[in-house]
Design a protein around this motif. Sequence first.
Motif, PDB file in Angstrom:
ATOM      1  N   UNK A   1      -2.305  15.064   5.208  1.00  0.00           N
ATOM      2  CA  UNK A   1      -2.036  14.624   3.840  1.00  0.00           C
ATOM      3  C   UNK A   1      -2.840  13.381   3.482  1.00  0.00           C
ATOM      4  N   UNK A   2      -3.261  12.621   4.516  1.00  0.00           N
ATOM      5  CA  UNK A   2      -3.996  11.372   4.285  1.00  0.00           C
ATOM      6  C   UNK A   2      -3.266  10.480   3.291  1.00  0.00           C
ATOM      7  N   UNK A   3      -2.008  10.214   3.611  1.00  0.00           N
ATOM      8  CA  UNK A   3      -1.158   9.374   2.779  1.00  0.00           C
ATOM      9  C   UNK A   3      -0.418   8.348   3.632  1.00  0.00           C
ATOM     10  N   UNK A   4      -0.085   7.242   3.009  1.00  0.00           N
ATOM     11  CA  UNK A   4       0.691   6.216   3.682  1.00  0.00           C
ATOM     12  C   UNK A   4       1.919   5.846   2.872  1.00  0.00           C
ATOM     13  N   UNK A   5       2.838   5.133   3.508  1.00  0.00           N
ATOM     14  CA  UNK A   5       4.053   4.671   2.838  1.00  0.00           C
ATOM     15  C   UNK A   5       3.760   3.396   2.056  1.00  0.00           C
ATOM     16  N   UNK A   6       4.178   3.346   0.804  1.00  0.00           N
ATOM     17  CA  UNK A   6       4.003   2.142   0.005  1.00  0.00           C
ATOM     18  C   UNK A   6       5.311   1.828  -0.734  1.00  0.00           C
ATOM     19  N   UNK A   7       5.794   0.593  -0.557  1.00  0.00           N
ATOM     20  CA  UNK A   7       7.003   0.167  -1.264  1.00  0.00           C
ATOM     21  C   UNK A   7       6.580  -0.490  -2.568  1.00  0.00           C
ATOM     22  N   UNK A   8       7.073   0.067  -3.680  1.00  0.00           N
ATOM     23  CA  UNK A   8       6.730  -0.399  -5.018  1.00  0.00           C
ATOM     24  C   UNK A   8       7.904  -1.175  -5.593  1.00  0.00           C
ATOM     25  N   UNK A   9       7.694  -2.446  -5.909  1.00  0.00           N
ATOM     26  CA  UNK A   9       8.785  -3.280  -6.419  1.00  0.00           C
ATOM     27  C   UNK A   9       9.235  -2.864  -7.820  1.00  0.00           C
ATOM     28  N   UNK A  10       8.368  -2.208  -8.563  1.00  0.00           N
ATOM     29  CA  UNK A  10       8.737  -1.813  -9.919  1.00  0.00           C
ATOM     30  C   UNK A  10       9.824  -0.748  -9.916  1.00  0.00           C
ATOM     31  N   UNK A  11       9.806   0.119  -8.910  1.00  0.00           N
ATOM     32  CA  UNK A  11      10.828   1.168  -8.822  1.00  0.00           C
ATOM     33  C   UNK A  11      11.784   0.923  -7.657  1.00  0.00           C
ATOM     34  N   UNK A  12      11.509  -0.136  -6.878  1.00  0.00           N
ATOM     35  CA  UNK A  12      12.344  -0.522  -5.740  1.00  0.00           C
ATOM     36  C   UNK A  12      12.571   0.636  -4.764  1.00  0.00           C
ATOM     37  N   UNK A  13      11.487   1.326  -4.457  1.00  0.00           N
ATOM     38  CA  UNK A  13      11.585   2.435  -3.518  1.00  0.00           C
ATOM     39  C   UNK A  13      10.209   2.731  -2.934  1.00  0.00           C
ATOM     40  N   UNK A  14      10.217   3.556  -1.891  1.00  0.00           N
ATOM     41  CA  UNK A  14       8.966   3.970  -1.260  1.00  0.00           C
ATOM     42  C   UNK A  14       8.371   5.166  -1.995  1.00  0.00           C
ATOM     43  N   UNK A  15       7.050   5.237  -1.941  1.00  0.00           N
ATOM     44  CA  UNK A  15       6.313   6.385  -2.446  1.00  0.00           C
ATOM     45  C   UNK A  15       5.185   6.688  -1.466  1.00  0.00           C
ATOM     46  N   UNK A  16       4.708   7.915  -1.507  1.00  0.00           N
ATOM     47  CA  UNK A  16       3.560   8.272  -0.688  1.00  0.00           C
ATOM     48  C   UNK A  16       2.292   8.060  -1.505  1.00  0.00           C
ATOM     49  N   UNK A  17       1.344   7.324  -0.930  1.00  0.00           N
ATOM     50  CA  UNK A  17       0.099   7.019  -1.630  1.00  0.00           C
ATOM     51  C   UNK A  17      -1.079   7.547  -0.826  1.00  0.00           C
ATOM     52  N   UNK A  18      -2.131   7.947  -1.522  1.00  0.00           N
ATOM     53  CA  UNK A  18      -3.292   8.531  -0.861  1.00  0.00           C
ATOM     54  C   UNK A  18      -4.278   7.478  -0.373  1.00  0.00           C
ATOM     55  N   UNK A  19      -3.843   6.239  -0.246  1.00  0.00           N
ATOM     56  CA  UNK A  19      -4.749   5.161   0.140  1.00  0.00           C
ATOM     57  C   UNK A  19      -5.136   5.201   1.615  1.00  0.00           C
ATOM     58  N   UNK A  20      -4.336   5.862   2.467  1.00  0.00           N
ATOM     59  CA  UNK A  20      -4.513   5.739   3.919  1.00  0.00           C
ATOM     60  C   UNK A  20      -4.973   7.048   4.533  1.00  0.00           C
ATOM     61  N   UNK A  21      -6.209   7.079   5.057  1.00  0.00           N
ATOM     62  CA  UNK A  21      -6.730   8.274   5.701  1.00  0.00           C
ATOM     63  C   UNK A  21      -6.240   8.364   7.145  1.00  0.00           C
ATOM     64  N   UNK A  22      -6.024   9.594   7.604  1.00  0.00           N
ATOM     65  CA  UNK A  22      -5.624   9.805   8.988  1.00  0.00           C
ATOM     66  C   UNK A  22      -4.134   9.689   9.233  1.00  0.00           C
ATOM     67  N   UNK A  23      -3.337   9.545   8.166  1.00  0.00           N
ATOM     68  CA  UNK A  23      -1.890   9.420   8.303  1.00  0.00           C
ATOM     69  C   UNK A  23      -1.196  10.347   7.299  1.00  0.00           C
ATOM     70  N   UNK A  24       0.057  10.633   7.571  1.00  0.00           N
ATOM     71  CA  UNK A  24       0.873  11.283   6.547  1.00  0.00           C
ATOM     72  C   UNK A  24       2.202  10.553   6.461  1.00  0.00           C
ATOM     73  N   UNK A  25       2.828  10.633   5.313  1.00  0.00           N
ATOM     74  CA  UNK A  25       4.048   9.865   5.087  1.00  0.00           C
ATOM     75  C   UNK A  25       5.212  10.774   4.733  1.00  0.00           C
ATOM     76  N   UNK A  26       6.403  10.305   5.067  1.00  0.00           N
ATOM     77  CA  UNK A  26       7.631  11.043   4.784  1.00  0.00           C
ATOM     78  C   UNK A  26       8.668  10.076   4.234  1.00  0.00           C
ATOM     79  N   UNK A  27       9.057  10.281   2.970  1.00  0.00           N
ATOM     80  CA  UNK A  27      10.041   9.422   2.310  1.00  0.00           C
ATOM     81  C   UNK A  27      11.423  10.053   2.432  1.00  0.00           C
ATOM     82  N   UNK A  28      12.404   9.263   2.872  1.00  0.00           N
ATOM     83  CA  UNK A  28      13.775   9.751   3.037  1.00  0.00           C
ATOM     84  C   UNK A  28      14.759   8.761   2.423  1.00  0.00           C
TER      85      UNK A  28
END
Length: 236
Positions: free
Chosen positions: A189-216
């Motif tokens: 997926x080439x995504x990383x975990x990013x915590x966004x203060x505007x929504x106060x939650x994690x989202x998956x972002x495509x900024x990070x190559x070689x990783x995939x993220x899972x939000x729970x």
Amino acid sequence: MINRRPKRRFYTILIIIAFAALTGAVLATNGQNSQAKLPRGKWTLTAGPSSSSTTGSSPVQIYSVTTDADKGLTVAKVTLLNKGSKDIIAVRLHWELTDTKNPESVLLQGDTDLVGIWLTAGKGSELNYPIVSFAKVHEPLLKGGELNGNYRIEVSVGEVKYADESAWVGGKSNLALRNHRLDEESGCANQGCIYNTEVESFQCSSYKKGFFCSVTNNGRSCTETVCSAAPPMLDQ
């Protein structure tokens, strides 16, 4: 003459027990009220395995990193893979915090205690341990009482203790390895975990190559996992 000492002793014990229970409740309440809070401002935070733990000489690879927003954005769990031929009984984890605009400069860093964990040679294990809490370490980054910027925490292994009582100790941070970008992979997926203060939650972002993220947990928890390695066989 009636002996009243046993009765007095009984009441004394009850008073001590009651006082201890009350003190514990007060301490627990104070602990909750004094819990470190996240800073004001426009900022984001990502957290994941260090590239050095994947491409470097460490005998232990960090396969995944889980961050918990309900605990002050604490890196609360990692999955470790023993890449060597000897069983491991303890590890010390190292963390570094950088600004994503200037990843060559480490803003904050630290180490955990030597944490006991059994890692069979060639296998993995999950470690639930509070490695670092962003809510507790961010204060040196504040300007005017607020925080602004995009930050990242990367976790690596700094020390390993083997079952045969030998040890491996990592050297100083290798910037070339830490800033090494993993190649984009097909099927990742080439995504990383990013915590966004505007929504106060994690989202998956495509900024990070070689990783995939899972939000729970309704966006309150996120796990960043390495794509390039097969899931480790976990010790039971």
